[in-house]
Design a protein around this motif. Structure first.
Motif, PDB file in Angstrom:
ATOM      1  N   TYR A 185      -1.653  -4.660   7.623  1.00  0.00           N
ATOM      2  CA  TYR A 185      -2.243  -3.617   8.474  1.00  0.00           C
ATOM      3  C   TYR A 185      -1.540  -2.287   8.238  1.00  0.00           C
ATOM      4  CZ  TYR A 185      -3.995  -1.163  12.565  1.00  0.00           C
ATOM      5  OH  TYR A 185      -4.591  -0.242  13.398  1.00  0.00           O
ATOM      6  N   CYS A 186      -2.331  -1.252   7.944  1.00  0.00           N
ATOM      7  CA  CYS A 186      -1.789   0.103   7.729  1.00  0.00           C
ATOM      8  C   CYS A 186      -2.009   0.918   8.994  1.00  0.00           C
ATOM      9  CB  CYS A 186      -2.456   0.765   6.529  1.00  0.00           C
ATOM     10  SG  CYS A 186      -1.923   2.492   6.250  1.00  0.00           S
ATOM     11  N   CYS A 233      -4.216   4.146   8.071  1.00  0.00           N
ATOM     12  CA  CYS A 233      -5.631   3.842   7.821  1.00  0.00           C
ATOM     13  C   CYS A 233      -6.271   3.127   8.993  1.00  0.00           C
ATOM     14  CB  CYS A 233      -5.783   3.002   6.557  1.00  0.00           C
ATOM     15  SG  CYS A 233      -5.173   3.799   5.045  1.00  0.00           S
ATOM     16  N   ARG A 234      -5.436   2.542   9.849  1.00  0.00           N
ATOM     17  CA  ARG A 234      -5.885   1.786  11.013  1.00  0.00           C
ATOM     18  C   ARG A 234      -6.777   0.619  10.642  1.00  0.00           C
ATOM     19  NH1 ARG A 234      -5.799   5.140  16.171  1.00  0.00           N
ATOM     20  NH2 ARG A 234      -4.524   6.946  15.610  1.00  0.00           N
ATOM     21  N   LYS A 235      -6.400  -0.050   9.573  1.00  0.00           N
ATOM     22  CA  LYS A 235      -7.125  -1.251   9.143  1.00  0.00           C
ATOM     23  C   LYS A 235      -6.236  -2.022   8.168  1.00  0.00           C
ATOM     24  CE  LYS A 235      -9.466   1.026   5.278  1.00  0.00           C
ATOM     25  NZ  LYS A 235     -10.775   1.319   4.616  1.00  0.00           N
ATOM     26  N   HIS A 236      -6.676  -3.246   7.859  1.00  0.00           N
ATOM     27  CA  HIS A 236      -5.971  -4.047   6.871  1.00  0.00           C
ATOM     28  C   HIS A 236      -6.320  -3.553   5.479  1.00  0.00           C
ATOM     29  CE1 HIS A 236      -5.346  -6.779  10.272  1.00  0.00           C
ATOM     30  NE2 HIS A 236      -4.325  -7.269   9.547  1.00  0.00           N
ATOM     31  N   THR A 237      -5.329  -3.148   4.727  1.00  0.00           N
ATOM     32  CA  THR A 237      -5.549  -2.642   3.369  1.00  0.00           C
ATOM     33  C   THR A 237      -4.657  -3.411   2.386  1.00  0.00           C
ATOM     34  OG1 THR A 237      -3.811  -0.967   3.613  1.00  0.00           O
ATOM     35  CG2 THR A 237      -6.061  -0.332   4.217  1.00  0.00           C
ATOM     36  N   HIS A 288       9.418  -3.376  -6.240  1.00  0.00           N
ATOM     37  CA  HIS A 288      10.653  -4.166  -6.211  1.00  0.00           C
ATOM     38  C   HIS A 288      11.885  -3.335  -6.545  1.00  0.00           C
ATOM     39  CE1 HIS A 288       8.663  -8.070  -5.697  1.00  0.00           C
ATOM     40  NE2 HIS A 288       7.712  -7.603  -6.509  1.00  0.00           N
ATOM     41  N   SER A 289      11.736  -2.323  -7.392  1.00  0.00           N
ATOM     42  CA  SER A 289      12.895  -1.509  -7.765  1.00  0.00           C
ATOM     43  C   SER A 289      13.409  -0.682  -6.589  1.00  0.00           C
ATOM     44  CB  SER A 289      12.543  -0.583  -8.937  1.00  0.00           C
ATOM     45  OG  SER A 289      11.470   0.277  -8.579  1.00  0.00           O
ATOM     46  N   ALA A 290      12.497  -0.196  -5.726  1.00  0.00           N
ATOM     47  CA  ALA A 290      12.894   0.623  -4.569  1.00  0.00           C
ATOM     48  C   ALA A 290      12.925  -0.169  -3.279  1.00  0.00           C
ATOM     49  CB  ALA A 290      11.939   1.805  -4.419  1.00  0.00           C
ATOM     50  N   GLY A 291      12.300  -1.358  -3.295  1.00  0.00           N
ATOM     51  CA  GLY A 291      12.248  -2.158  -2.081  1.00  0.00           C
ATOM     52  C   GLY A 291      11.252  -1.638  -1.070  1.00  0.00           C
ATOM     53  N   ASP A 292      10.171  -0.983  -1.544  1.00  0.00           N
ATOM     54  CA  ASP A 292       9.185  -0.387  -0.646  1.00  0.00           C
ATOM     55  C   ASP A 292       7.872  -1.160  -0.689  1.00  0.00           C
ATOM     56  OD1 ASP A 292      11.039   1.561  -0.126  1.00  0.00           O
ATOM     57  OD2 ASP A 292      10.163   3.019  -1.539  1.00  0.00           O
ATOM     58  N   THR A 293       7.170  -1.169   0.474  1.00  0.00           N
ATOM     59  CA  THR A 293       5.815  -1.701   0.564  1.00  0.00           C
ATOM     60  C   THR A 293       4.878  -0.517   0.775  1.00  0.00           C
ATOM     61  OG1 THR A 293       6.622  -3.739   1.563  1.00  0.00           O
ATOM     62  CG2 THR A 293       4.277  -3.268   1.787  1.00  0.00           C
ATOM     63  N   VAL A 294       3.944  -0.278  -0.174  1.00  0.00           N
ATOM     64  CA  VAL A 294       3.122   0.931  -0.172  1.00  0.00           C
ATOM     65  C   VAL A 294       1.648   0.572  -0.009  1.00  0.00           C
ATOM     66  CG1 VAL A 294       2.517   3.038  -1.432  1.00  0.00           C
ATOM     67  CG2 VAL A 294       4.795   2.018  -1.719  1.00  0.00           C
ATOM     68  N   CYS A 295       0.961   1.326   0.873  1.00  0.00           N
ATOM     69  CA  CYS A 295      -0.475   1.142   1.083  1.00  0.00           C
ATOM     70  C   CYS A 295      -1.228   1.730  -0.105  1.00  0.00           C
ATOM     71  CB  CYS A 295      -0.907   1.824   2.373  1.00  0.00           C
ATOM     72  SG  CYS A 295      -2.702   1.787   2.639  1.00  0.00           S
ATOM     73  N   LEU A 308       0.925   5.488   2.116  1.00  0.00           N
ATOM     74  CA  LEU A 308       1.974   5.448   3.116  1.00  0.00           C
ATOM     75  C   LEU A 308       2.960   4.309   2.809  1.00  0.00           C
ATOM     76  CD1 LEU A 308       3.076   6.437   5.902  1.00  0.00           C
ATOM     77  CD2 LEU A 308       1.647   4.638   6.937  1.00  0.00           C
ATOM     78  N   VAL A 309       4.251   4.600   2.924  1.00  0.00           N
ATOM     79  CA  VAL A 309       5.286   3.577   2.760  1.00  0.00           C
ATOM     80  C   VAL A 309       5.394   2.814   4.068  1.00  0.00           C
ATOM     81  CG1 VAL A 309       7.708   3.112   2.283  1.00  0.00           C
ATOM     82  CG2 VAL A 309       6.532   4.941   1.040  1.00  0.00           C
ATOM     83  N   LEU A 310       4.897   1.600   4.075  1.00  0.00           N
ATOM     84  CA  LEU A 310       4.874   0.809   5.303  1.00  0.00           C
ATOM     85  C   LEU A 310       6.239   0.211   5.620  1.00  0.00           C
ATOM     86  CD1 LEU A 310       1.466  -1.028   4.755  1.00  0.00           C
ATOM     87  CD2 LEU A 310       1.916   1.068   6.038  1.00  0.00           C
TER      88      LEU A 310
END
Length: 297
Positions: free
Chosen positions: A5-6, A9-13, A19-26, A31-33
């Motif tokens: 869920y983002c 975006c207000r929805k599941h995307t 892996h190199s930065a350890g970020d989860t991106v929409c 957006l970095v979630l």
């Protein structure tokens, strides 16, 4: 990619994991979630982002229980132009010496075709010796390692001749080292090497038939009933030479000497010593008495 869920975006995307930065991106809005996420999966040798390039090999070697630091070390590379060698940092100088000894032992075992069970036994003997004796380190190290390997082979009932051990240890003799190791390390001295311990391996090297191998084994066992004052490896080589002469196998004395690592003169002299007993030691199912009498002694 996965779905989550983002909040923007207000929805599941669909999201991607950097892996190199350890970020989860929409993937919709960028957006970095989640930032600096800790990856709790196994650590691998290859850190490529592409999923198809994963190398299924864990980082580093297994821990060695015989070393105080477990065999763990730090390797520091020199800066460019500073030479080709790297700095190897260990927990102690003694562990570095023992680890180098283990590496040399592994090389000896590879050259002789010795299994890991014997290699580990030799490493254990060497570690005990170094811990309790100053001569475990120094110019006699190769002889000491050869002695440890010879003793380990003996204890595991897979003996190698002294000549074989010296050939891979690059030393002329290990007799002095064997005395030191045996004196320093508590070992089971009840194990006695006999000619029968060498027969199977020597026959395999010579490519002898099953019947010839069986006859050689029985003959060597019979040799124990007589006073033949020769070393076990010399008796084994002489018996094999006698069995070959009674067979259809075309193997010369030079071939027997080469495959058994026993000198030709030693085989000849040992053969002369067992000649008076050939009728009694060679199985009757393998050769007739007339054939045995015709052998040249």
């Amino acid at each position: 990619m996965d779905e989550t869920y983002c909040s923007d975006c207000r929805k599941h995307t669909e999201v991607v994991f950097d892996h190199s930065a350890g970020d989860t991106v929409c993937t919709e809005c960028g957006l970095v979630l989640e930032a600096h996420m800790i990856d709790e999966t196994s650590e691998w040798r290859t850190f490529a982002n592409e999923s198809g390039d994963h190398d299924p090999v864990r980082v580093g070697a297994k821990v060695n229980p015989l070393l105080d630091d477990g065999g763990l070390c730090t390797l520091i590379s020199k800066p460019s132009g500073g030479g080709t060698s790297d700095y190897l940092i260990r927990g102690s100088n003694r562990d570095g010496t023992v680890a180098q000894g283990f590496k040399t032992l592994a090389d000896m075992c590879d050259r002789l075709g010795i299994v890991n069970t014997i290699k580990d036994r030799a490493a254990e003997i060497y570690k005990k010796f170094v811990d309790g004796h100053k001569h475990g380190r120094g110019k006699n190290r190769d002889a000491t390692l050869g002695a440890c390997l010879y003793i380990a082979c003996k204890l595991e009932c897979k003996p190698r001749s002294v000549k074989e051990i010296c050939s891979v240890a690059n030393v002329a003799s290990i007799s002095r080292a064997m005395q030191l190791v045996t004196k320093q390390v508590e070992l089971n001295k009840d194990r006695i090497i006999g000619a029968g311990d060498y027969v199977t391996r020597f026959c395999s090297r010579l490519g002898m038939t099953h019947q010839s191998v069986k006859a050689a084994k029985e003959a060597v066992e019979k040799c124990g009933e007589f006073d033949i004052r020769r070393s076990p490896v010399s008796i084994a080589a002489a018996v094999i030479y006698a069995v070959i002469q009674l067979s259809d196998e075309k193997t010369s004395l030079e071939d027997v000497s080469l495959k058994t690592d026993v000198g030709r003169d030693t085989i000849r002299n040992s053969y002369k010593d067992i000649c008076p007993y050939l009728v009694k030691i060679i199985p009757s199912w393998y050769a007739q008495e007339e054939d045995l009498k015709n052998l040249m002694c």
